[in-house]
Design a protein around this motif. Structure first.
Motif, PDB file in Angstrom:
ATOM      1  N   ILE A 103       0.862  -1.176   0.000  1.00  0.00           N
ATOM      2  CA  ILE A 103       0.000   0.000   0.000  1.00  0.00           C
ATOM      3  C   ILE A 103       0.899   1.227   0.000  1.00  0.00           C
ATOM      4  CG2 ILE A 103      -1.712   1.325   1.286  1.00  0.00           C
ATOM      5  CD1 ILE A 103      -2.736  -1.252   2.493  1.00  0.00           C
ATOM      6  N   GLU A 104       0.781   2.037  -1.034  1.00  0.00           N
ATOM      7  CA  GLU A 104       1.544   3.291  -1.097  1.00  0.00           C
ATOM      8  C   GLU A 104       0.590   4.446  -0.807  1.00  0.00           C
ATOM      9  OE1 GLU A 104       4.115   6.157  -4.131  1.00  0.00           O
ATOM     10  OE2 GLU A 104       3.313   4.241  -4.852  1.00  0.00           O
ATOM     11  N   MET A 105       0.918   5.227   0.231  1.00  0.00           N
ATOM     12  CA  MET A 105       0.073   6.349   0.638  1.00  0.00           C
ATOM     13  C   MET A 105       0.852   7.648   0.537  1.00  0.00           C
ATOM     14  SD  MET A 105      -1.795   4.756   4.023  1.00  0.00           S
ATOM     15  CE  MET A 105      -2.898   6.172   4.193  1.00  0.00           C
ATOM     16  N   ARG A 106       0.206   8.692  -0.009  1.00  0.00           N
ATOM     17  CA  ARG A 106       0.822  10.005  -0.130  1.00  0.00           C
ATOM     18  C   ARG A 106       0.339  10.966   0.948  1.00  0.00           C
ATOM     19  NH1 ARG A 106       3.973  10.861  -4.695  1.00  0.00           N
ATOM     20  NH2 ARG A 106       4.758   8.798  -5.297  1.00  0.00           N
ATOM     21  N   PHE A 107      -0.816  10.709   1.576  1.00  0.00           N
ATOM     22  CA  PHE A 107      -1.267  11.480   2.727  1.00  0.00           C
ATOM     23  C   PHE A 107      -2.336  10.670   3.452  1.00  0.00           C
ATOM     24  CE2 PHE A 107      -3.678  13.082  -0.948  1.00  0.00           C
ATOM     25  CZ  PHE A 107      -4.990  12.902  -0.536  1.00  0.00           C
ATOM     26  N   ILE A 151       3.822  -1.013   3.779  1.00  0.00           N
ATOM     27  CA  ILE A 151       3.129   0.266   3.657  1.00  0.00           C
ATOM     28  C   ILE A 151       4.177   1.332   3.363  1.00  0.00           C
ATOM     29  CG2 ILE A 151       1.651   1.960   4.806  1.00  0.00           C
ATOM     30  CD1 ILE A 151       0.446  -0.318   6.391  1.00  0.00           C
ATOM     31  N   ASP A 152       4.089   1.927   2.191  1.00  0.00           N
ATOM     32  CA  ASP A 152       5.093   2.864   1.698  1.00  0.00           C
ATOM     33  C   ASP A 152       4.683   4.294   2.035  1.00  0.00           C
ATOM     34  OD1 ASP A 152       7.003   4.312   0.361  1.00  0.00           O
ATOM     35  OD2 ASP A 152       6.723   3.313  -1.572  1.00  0.00           O
ATOM     36  N   LEU A 153       5.408   4.912   2.980  1.00  0.00           N
ATOM     37  CA  LEU A 153       5.145   6.289   3.397  1.00  0.00           C
ATOM     38  C   LEU A 153       6.326   7.194   3.074  1.00  0.00           C
ATOM     39  CD1 LEU A 153       3.598   5.571   6.938  1.00  0.00           C
ATOM     40  CD2 LEU A 153       2.429   5.720   4.728  1.00  0.00           C
ATOM     41  N   ARG A 154       7.154   6.825   2.128  1.00  0.00           N
ATOM     42  CA  ARG A 154       8.372   7.601   1.850  1.00  0.00           C
ATOM     43  C   ARG A 154       8.079   8.997   1.325  1.00  0.00           C
ATOM     44  NH1 ARG A 154      11.480   3.397  -1.904  1.00  0.00           N
ATOM     45  NH2 ARG A 154       9.293   3.007  -2.485  1.00  0.00           N
ATOM     46  N   ASN A 155       6.934   9.190   0.712  1.00  0.00           N
ATOM     47  CA  ASN A 155       6.560  10.510   0.193  1.00  0.00           C
ATOM     48  C   ASN A 155       5.258  10.992   0.828  1.00  0.00           C
ATOM     49  OD1 ASN A 155       8.605  11.117  -2.008  1.00  0.00           O
ATOM     50  ND2 ASN A 155       7.929   9.072  -2.611  1.00  0.00           N
ATOM     51  N   ASN A 156       5.066  10.646   2.074  1.00  0.00           N
ATOM     52  CA  ASN A 156       3.828  10.991   2.775  1.00  0.00           C
ATOM     53  C   ASN A 156       4.119  12.071   3.814  1.00  0.00           C
ATOM     54  OD1 ASN A 156       1.571  10.903   4.661  1.00  0.00           O
ATOM     55  ND2 ASN A 156       0.982   8.988   3.680  1.00  0.00           N
ATOM     56  N   GLY A 157       3.533  13.264   3.618  1.00  0.00           N
ATOM     57  CA  GLY A 157       3.767  14.390   4.518  1.00  0.00           C
ATOM     58  C   GLY A 157       2.881  14.424   5.738  1.00  0.00           C
ATOM     59  N   GLY A 158       1.882  13.518   5.833  1.00  0.00           N
ATOM     60  CA  GLY A 158       1.060  13.475   7.033  1.00  0.00           C
ATOM     61  C   GLY A 158      -0.421  13.563   6.734  1.00  0.00           C
ATOM     62  N   TYR A 206       5.850  -4.151   7.217  1.00  0.00           N
ATOM     63  CA  TYR A 206       7.028  -3.321   6.977  1.00  0.00           C
ATOM     64  C   TYR A 206       6.541  -1.936   6.576  1.00  0.00           C
ATOM     65  CZ  TYR A 206       9.305  -7.870   6.820  1.00  0.00           C
ATOM     66  OH  TYR A 206       9.752  -9.125   7.135  1.00  0.00           O
ATOM     67  N   VAL A 207       7.112  -0.889   7.180  1.00  0.00           N
ATOM     68  CA  VAL A 207       6.729   0.489   6.870  1.00  0.00           C
ATOM     69  C   VAL A 207       7.955   1.200   6.307  1.00  0.00           C
ATOM     70  CG1 VAL A 207       5.822   2.660   7.754  1.00  0.00           C
ATOM     71  CG2 VAL A 207       4.997   0.492   8.700  1.00  0.00           C
ATOM     72  N   LEU A 208       7.807   1.768   5.114  1.00  0.00           N
ATOM     73  CA  LEU A 208       8.908   2.465   4.448  1.00  0.00           C
ATOM     74  C   LEU A 208       8.836   3.952   4.756  1.00  0.00           C
ATOM     75  CD1 LEU A 208       8.684   0.777   0.920  1.00  0.00           C
ATOM     76  CD2 LEU A 208       9.578  -0.163   3.072  1.00  0.00           C
ATOM     77  N   ILE A 209       9.965   4.549   5.165  1.00  0.00           N
ATOM     78  CA  ILE A 209      10.002   5.974   5.497  1.00  0.00           C
ATOM     79  C   ILE A 209      11.232   6.631   4.886  1.00  0.00           C
ATOM     80  CG2 ILE A 209       8.722   5.627   7.650  1.00  0.00           C
ATOM     81  CD1 ILE A 209      11.395   5.980   9.150  1.00  0.00           C
ATOM     82  N   SER A 210      11.197   7.959   4.851  1.00  0.00           N
ATOM     83  CA  SER A 210      12.329   8.750   4.361  1.00  0.00           C
ATOM     84  C   SER A 210      12.308  10.093   5.079  1.00  0.00           C
ATOM     85  CB  SER A 210      12.219   8.963   2.847  1.00  0.00           C
ATOM     86  OG  SER A 210      11.219   9.936   2.547  1.00  0.00           O
ATOM     87  N   GLY A 211      13.216  10.973   4.681  1.00  0.00           N
ATOM     88  CA  GLY A 211      13.224  12.316   5.247  1.00  0.00           C
ATOM     89  C   GLY A 211      11.989  13.116   4.878  1.00  0.00           C
ATOM     90  N   ARG A 212      11.237  12.671   3.866  1.00  0.00           N
ATOM     91  CA  ARG A 212       9.996  13.345   3.476  1.00  0.00           C
ATOM     92  C   ARG A 212       8.807  12.893   4.325  1.00  0.00           C
ATOM     93  NH1 ARG A 212      11.783  11.867  -1.857  1.00  0.00           N
ATOM     94  NH2 ARG A 212      12.697  13.616  -2.976  1.00  0.00           N
ATOM     95  N   THR A 213       8.947  11.801   5.024  1.00  0.00           N
ATOM     96  CA  THR A 213       7.859  11.283   5.850  1.00  0.00           C
ATOM     97  C   THR A 213       7.662  12.199   7.044  1.00  0.00           C
ATOM     98  OG1 THR A 213       8.536   9.051   5.206  1.00  0.00           O
ATOM     99  CG2 THR A 213       6.999   9.251   7.062  1.00  0.00           C
TER     100      THR A 213
END
Length: 429
Positions: A140-144, A174-181, A230-237
């Motif tokens: 699941i890729e989520m952007r917000f 769950i891909d939250l690498r480009n999720n700002g909240g 597994y939850v994917l995060i980055s500095g944009r999360t």
């Protein structure tokens, strides 16, 4: 504090503009004074709010902001000044609404503010992609994190549909690498899909009005309490996306993969000033019941630290390796997919493999082969070892070339670990 009213700056940037705007730009000292007043009025920590507001007022009185007569420069400077206090602080000046819009707001940019519900609807309520990866791993890729209140709200229906699609997978990413909240309502509900109904794992928010919780009023009906997550995060999360990752990490219900997140823990909302500026002010601060803290300024630290661009493959391979209790066929599929993901380029001579095999044809490409069966779309093949190739797009499939006693390629086998089927095709002629 009403949790569903909380949002991140991403949401605010797309929300309707102010109804009333000043006729002429206010002087920087006036603007800074109003920003300071907004913080003093609304920030969740009154003592800290006084420190921040007093500092801004003193700097304005000393002329620090006098030269910033362009509102864009002033909002940028104020945001940079405030962020060290709280990662959610931001200052912006929305475009005017009403008849003057075409003549002013769109004069330089051509952009028209769009209400957030419209943005959310056009972006799938934040769900960019939901799919089942080879090896039966849900993604699941989520952007917000969109807001909702009832079971009939579009965002609630969307998350239920996403969870239903991956309900039989062996693992979930769950891909939250480009999720700002976004909304704590979505955070709590999505967390409830992976913990028991009585689990005390949800963040509590302290505000001037008291305390509230991120726990959903109506948890997900069929939680998967044992599926690996597994939850994917980055500095944009950021923000609510961090809350989700932090909560599942603290509850030991997810492995966090990628880079340390942005470190914006304190949710809030907009405060509008008389001069037309919008100040995002944190009105609450979370405390996790398991850690006794939160992720403000430090971010969520990954359990598996890898560059953000490698996070998906890393989590995918970990999910495949974890399928130790799978059936024999499922274990074979997982092993074949993992083998393909780990494959390094192998030099080979394509010439022996080219030609017709039954009703199919093998051709060479710049970096591999293609196998086309009659009129069907071609498989793109890459070598694993001499005479053994995998399908790039469906890595649970293989093509194995057969040789006779003199080393000549005389046929090929089409192998599918997902279905357990095989097919032999002899070289034509």
């Amino acid at each position: 504090m009403k949790l569903t009213a909380l949002a991140v700056a991403l949401f605010l940037a797309a929300s309707p503009a102010l109804t009333h705007q000043a006729e002429a730009p206010a002087a920087p000292r006036v603007v800074v004074g109003q920003v300071a007043a907004a913080i003093r009025q609304a920030y969740f920590d009154p003592a800290k709010a006084e420190v921040i507001a007093t500092a801004l007022e003193a700097e304005a009185a000393q002329g620090r902001y006098d030269a910033l007569t362009d509102p864009r420069d002033l909002e940028t400077a104020l945001t940079a000044r405030l962020e060290p206090y709280d990662q959610h602080f931001s200052v912006s000046k929305p475009a005017p609404s009403g008849p003057a819009l075409a003549a002013s707001a769109t004069a330089s940019s051509g952009l028209v503010p769009v209400p957030f519900p419209v943005v959310a609807a056009r972006q799938g309520q934040g769900f960019r992609a939901v799919q089942i990866l080879p090896g039966n791993v849900g993604l699941i890729e989520m952007r917000f994190f969109a807001d909702f209140e009832g079971a009939d709200d579009p965002a609630r229906k969307q998350v239920d549909a996403a969870l239903q699609l991956i309900s039989t997978t062996n693992a979930v990413i769950i891909d939250l690498r480009n999720n700002g909240g976004g909304s704590p309502a979505m955070v709590g509900y999505l967390v409830s899909a992976f913990v028991g109904p009585d689990a005390d794992v949800y963040n509590r928010f302290h505000s001037r009005e008291g305390e509230s919780r991120e726990a959903p009023a109506q948890p997900y009906a069929a939680p998967r309490v044992d599926v690996p997550v597994y939850v994917l995060i980055s500095g944009r999360t950021g923000s609510a996306a961090e809350a989700f990752a932090y909560t599942l990490q603290a509850a030991r219900r997810a492995v966090i993969v990628g880079e340390t997140s942005g470190g914006a823990a304190n949710p809030g909302g907009p405060v509008f000033t008389p001069s037309g500026y919008r100040v995002f002010v944190s009105t609450g601060s979370p405390t996790n019941p398991l850690t006794g803290g939160n992720w403000e300024k430090v971010g969520v630290r990954p359990d598996m630290a890898v560059p953000a661009e490698d996070a998906l493959d890393t989590a995918w391979k970990a999910a495949l390796a974890g399928q130790t209790n799978a059936t024999a066929s499922a274990a074979t599929e997982a092993a074949w997919v993992s083998e393909a993901l780990d494959a390094s380029p192998v030099p080979f001579d394509p010439a022996p493999y080219l030609g017709a095999f039954g009703g199919s044809t093998v051709r060479a490409t710049q970096d591999g082969l293609t196998w086309r069966n009659e009129r069907r779309p071609a498989w793109r093949l890459r070598p694993l070892s001499p005479d053994l190739f995998f399908d790039i797009d469906e890595p649970y499939r293989r093509i194995r070339f057969l040789r006779d006693g003199e080393g000549r390629v005389t046929g090929l086998e089409v192998l599918d670990s997902q279905t357990g089927s095989s097919r032999l095709l002899r070289r034509a002629g």
